[in-house]
Design a protein around this motif. Sequence first.
Motif, PDB file in Angstrom:
ATOM      1  N   ASN A 261      13.819 -10.207 -27.594  1.00  0.00           N
ATOM      2  CA  ASN A 261      14.189  -8.977 -28.287  1.00  0.00           C
ATOM      3  C   ASN A 261      13.237  -8.736 -29.453  1.00  0.00           C
ATOM      4  OD1 ASN A 261      15.402  -6.931 -29.808  1.00  0.00           O
ATOM      5  ND2 ASN A 261      17.454  -7.583 -29.282  1.00  0.00           N
ATOM      6  N   PRO A 262      12.481  -7.632 -29.456  1.00  0.00           N
ATOM      7  CA  PRO A 262      11.492  -7.390 -30.506  1.00  0.00           C
ATOM      8  C   PRO A 262      12.061  -6.734 -31.769  1.00  0.00           C
ATOM      9  CG  PRO A 262      11.358  -5.652 -28.882  1.00  0.00           C
ATOM     10  CD  PRO A 262      12.425  -6.609 -28.394  1.00  0.00           C
ATOM     11  N   SER A 263      13.346  -6.423 -31.787  1.00  0.00           N
ATOM     12  CA  SER A 263      13.909  -5.713 -32.933  1.00  0.00           C
ATOM     13  C   SER A 263      14.038  -6.639 -34.144  1.00  0.00           C
ATOM     14  CB  SER A 263      15.266  -5.104 -32.584  1.00  0.00           C
ATOM     15  OG  SER A 263      16.224  -6.108 -32.352  1.00  0.00           O
ATOM     16  N   GLN A 264      14.344  -6.048 -35.292  1.00  0.00           N
ATOM     17  CA  GLN A 264      14.453  -6.799 -36.534  1.00  0.00           C
ATOM     18  C   GLN A 264      15.617  -7.802 -36.473  1.00  0.00           C
ATOM     19  OE1 GLN A 264      13.382  -4.506 -40.323  1.00  0.00           O
ATOM     20  NE2 GLN A 264      14.301  -2.906 -39.047  1.00  0.00           N
ATOM     21  N   LYS A 265      15.433  -8.930 -37.179  1.00  0.00           N
ATOM     22  CA  LYS A 265      16.455  -9.978 -37.174  1.00  0.00           C
ATOM     23  C   LYS A 265      16.554 -10.614 -38.558  1.00  0.00           C
ATOM     24  CE  LYS A 265      15.058 -11.264 -32.457  1.00  0.00           C
ATOM     25  NZ  LYS A 265      13.691 -10.707 -32.493  1.00  0.00           N
ATOM     26  N   ILE A 266      17.754 -11.078 -38.861  1.00  0.00           N
ATOM     27  CA  ILE A 266      18.016 -11.861 -40.072  1.00  0.00           C
ATOM     28  C   ILE A 266      18.709 -13.150 -39.638  1.00  0.00           C
ATOM     29  CG2 ILE A 266      19.281 -11.980 -42.256  1.00  0.00           C
ATOM     30  CD1 ILE A 266      19.160  -8.872 -42.276  1.00  0.00           C
ATOM     31  N   ILE A 267      18.285 -14.273 -40.204  1.00  0.00           N
ATOM     32  CA  ILE A 267      18.891 -15.565 -39.895  1.00  0.00           C
ATOM     33  C   ILE A 267      19.570 -16.113 -41.142  1.00  0.00           C
ATOM     34  CG2 ILE A 267      18.410 -17.984 -39.320  1.00  0.00           C
ATOM     35  CD1 ILE A 267      16.243 -17.049 -37.437  1.00  0.00           C
ATOM     36  N   HIS A 268      20.787 -16.597 -40.963  1.00  0.00           N
ATOM     37  CA  HIS A 268      21.492 -17.314 -42.042  1.00  0.00           C
ATOM     38  C   HIS A 268      21.716 -18.755 -41.632  1.00  0.00           C
ATOM     39  CE1 HIS A 268      25.547 -18.459 -43.979  1.00  0.00           C
ATOM     40  NE2 HIS A 268      24.591 -18.734 -44.832  1.00  0.00           N
ATOM     41  N   MET A 269      21.350 -19.669 -42.541  1.00  0.00           N
ATOM     42  CA  MET A 269      21.580 -21.092 -42.329  1.00  0.00           C
ATOM     43  C   MET A 269      21.962 -21.721 -43.658  1.00  0.00           C
ATOM     44  SD  MET A 269      17.643 -22.453 -41.985  1.00  0.00           S
ATOM     45  CE  MET A 269      17.236 -21.294 -40.683  1.00  0.00           C
ATOM     46  N   THR A 270      22.448 -22.964 -43.607  1.00  0.00           N
ATOM     47  CA  THR A 270      22.848 -23.629 -44.841  1.00  0.00           C
ATOM     48  C   THR A 270      22.897 -25.134 -44.632  1.00  0.00           C
ATOM     49  OG1 THR A 270      24.439 -23.463 -46.684  1.00  0.00           O
ATOM     50  CG2 THR A 270      25.359 -23.650 -44.474  1.00  0.00           C
ATOM     51  N   ASP A 271      22.869 -25.897 -45.729  1.00  0.00           N
ATOM     52  CA  ASP A 271      23.120 -27.338 -45.718  1.00  0.00           C
ATOM     53  C   ASP A 271      22.322 -28.041 -44.615  1.00  0.00           C
ATOM     54  OD1 ASP A 271      25.888 -27.861 -47.555  1.00  0.00           O
ATOM     55  OD2 ASP A 271      25.587 -25.825 -46.832  1.00  0.00           O
ATOM     56  N   THR A 272      21.000 -28.013 -44.742  1.00  0.00           N
ATOM     57  CA  THR A 272      20.129 -28.483 -43.667  1.00  0.00           C
ATOM     58  C   THR A 272      19.562 -29.870 -43.956  1.00  0.00           C
ATOM     59  OG1 THR A 272      18.347 -27.218 -44.743  1.00  0.00           O
ATOM     60  CG2 THR A 272      19.443 -26.205 -42.854  1.00  0.00           C
ATOM     61  N   PRO A 273      19.922 -30.880 -43.174  1.00  0.00           N
ATOM     62  CA  PRO A 273      19.257 -32.181 -43.292  1.00  0.00           C
ATOM     63  C   PRO A 273      17.811 -32.081 -42.816  1.00  0.00           C
ATOM     64  CG  PRO A 273      20.825 -32.177 -41.478  1.00  0.00           C
ATOM     65  CD  PRO A 273      20.984 -30.873 -42.183  1.00  0.00           C
ATOM     66  N   SER A 274      16.957 -32.882 -43.407  1.00  0.00           N
ATOM     67  CA  SER A 274      15.521 -32.734 -43.152  1.00  0.00           C
ATOM     68  C   SER A 274      15.137 -33.061 -41.714  1.00  0.00           C
ATOM     69  CB  SER A 274      14.729 -33.609 -44.115  1.00  0.00           C
ATOM     70  OG  SER A 274      15.079 -34.977 -43.972  1.00  0.00           O
ATOM     71  N   ASP A 275      15.947 -33.836 -41.008  1.00  0.00           N
ATOM     72  CA  ASP A 275      15.606 -34.174 -39.621  1.00  0.00           C
ATOM     73  C   ASP A 275      15.604 -32.952 -38.706  1.00  0.00           C
ATOM     74  OD1 ASP A 275      15.252 -36.781 -40.282  1.00  0.00           O
ATOM     75  OD2 ASP A 275      16.957 -37.573 -39.152  1.00  0.00           O
ATOM     76  N   ILE A 276      16.286 -31.875 -39.102  1.00  0.00           N
ATOM     77  CA  ILE A 276      16.289 -30.697 -38.224  1.00  0.00           C
ATOM     78  C   ILE A 276      15.231 -29.673 -38.628  1.00  0.00           C
ATOM     79  CG2 ILE A 276      18.752 -31.041 -37.768  1.00  0.00           C
ATOM     80  CD1 ILE A 276      19.265 -28.407 -39.318  1.00  0.00           C
ATOM     81  N   TYR A 277      14.389 -29.986 -39.611  1.00  0.00           N
ATOM     82  CA  TYR A 277      13.341 -29.036 -40.003  1.00  0.00           C
ATOM     83  C   TYR A 277      12.458 -28.596 -38.824  1.00  0.00           C
ATOM     84  CZ  TYR A 277      14.272 -29.924 -45.003  1.00  0.00           C
ATOM     85  OH  TYR A 277      14.827 -30.028 -46.247  1.00  0.00           O
ATOM     86  N   PRO A 278      12.022 -29.513 -37.946  1.00  0.00           N
ATOM     87  CA  PRO A 278      11.210 -29.054 -36.812  1.00  0.00           C
ATOM     88  C   PRO A 278      11.939 -28.042 -35.932  1.00  0.00           C
ATOM     89  CG  PRO A 278      10.992 -31.416 -37.084  1.00  0.00           C
ATOM     90  CD  PRO A 278      12.111 -30.992 -37.990  1.00  0.00           C
ATOM     91  N   GLU A 279      13.251 -28.212 -35.778  1.00  0.00           N
ATOM     92  CA  GLU A 279      14.014 -27.251 -34.985  1.00  0.00           C
ATOM     93  C   GLU A 279      14.168 -25.914 -35.715  1.00  0.00           C
ATOM     94  OE1 GLU A 279      15.512 -27.135 -31.645  1.00  0.00           O
ATOM     95  OE2 GLU A 279      13.673 -28.297 -31.809  1.00  0.00           O
ATOM     96  N   LEU A 280      14.276 -25.949 -37.031  1.00  0.00           N
ATOM     97  CA  LEU A 280      14.309 -24.698 -37.792  1.00  0.00           C
ATOM     98  C   LEU A 280      12.993 -23.955 -37.631  1.00  0.00           C
ATOM     99  CD1 LEU A 280      16.038 -25.882 -41.089  1.00  0.00           C
ATOM    100  CD2 LEU A 280      17.085 -24.792 -39.100  1.00  0.00           C
ATOM    101  N   ASP A 281      11.903 -24.703 -37.656  1.00  0.00           N
ATOM    102  CA  ASP A 281      10.588 -24.103 -37.443  1.00  0.00           C
ATOM    103  C   ASP A 281      10.503 -23.481 -36.052  1.00  0.00           C
ATOM    104  OD1 ASP A 281       7.789 -23.534 -37.781  1.00  0.00           O
ATOM    105  OD2 ASP A 281       7.326 -25.400 -36.727  1.00  0.00           O
ATOM    106  N   ARG A 282      11.005 -24.193 -35.049  1.00  0.00           N
ATOM    107  CA  ARG A 282      10.995 -23.660 -33.677  1.00  0.00           C
ATOM    108  C   ARG A 282      11.848 -22.395 -33.579  1.00  0.00           C
ATOM    109  NH1 ARG A 282      13.593 -24.244 -28.472  1.00  0.00           N
ATOM    110  NH2 ARG A 282      15.347 -25.368 -29.412  1.00  0.00           N
TER     111      ARG A 282
END
Length: 202
Positions: free
Chosen positions: A21-42
């Motif tokens: 979907n090429p339309s505009q998007k907003i993502i909300h996340m919170t309380d992120t342990p550093s081990d999931i940073y690569p998945e956040l990047d993905r």
Amino acid sequence: MKHFIYSLLEKFIIPKSIVQNPSQKIIHMTDTPSDIYPELDRLVTLTSPNLVIHTGDIVDDIKLELYPNRLDLYEKKLIRLNHLLSKHPNTQFIFVLGNHDHFEAVKKHLTCAQIYPESGTIDTFFGLFSFAHKFEDLPDIPSDYYLFGHSYASITPNLNPEKYINGLKHISIFIESPHEIVNVHYPPSTDAMRQNRRRRGF
């Protein structure tokens, strides 16, 4: 079968319809342990959001409020996160500080983001968003959506969960067209990592 494999590999299951979907998007996340940073990047790479709002406890596997002597390690993980964020120059990043965050360290190392010490609001294509780390710190102004984290017990049953969104439960993606909110679950062991535990075996 694919969902089962992704679960074992501790990956986000991101619907193909969002990726395409090429339309505009907003993502909300919170309380992120550093081990999931690569998945956040993905997630950011695949969905190309215009805006990411993070409602605090940025390195949630380091409880600075309880262990302030771990600040050096906290800063190293912030530097790692900033490196990942810098790969997405077309995405605006907003971070609200949580009770386990350190203002000076975040300001110094998260150079790709706007930092809000306690709470904030922003007007978007999806409506007016108010955000804070803790539910009780949300701005007291009429808003279309209220974003927060910190505790599963924060939201009371009489509040609309489609309007008051606790980012601990899942990541929310607000999509311009069709006008909808899609929830993406964190990797299965995220809650354990938030509590400084690791999943043992399968």
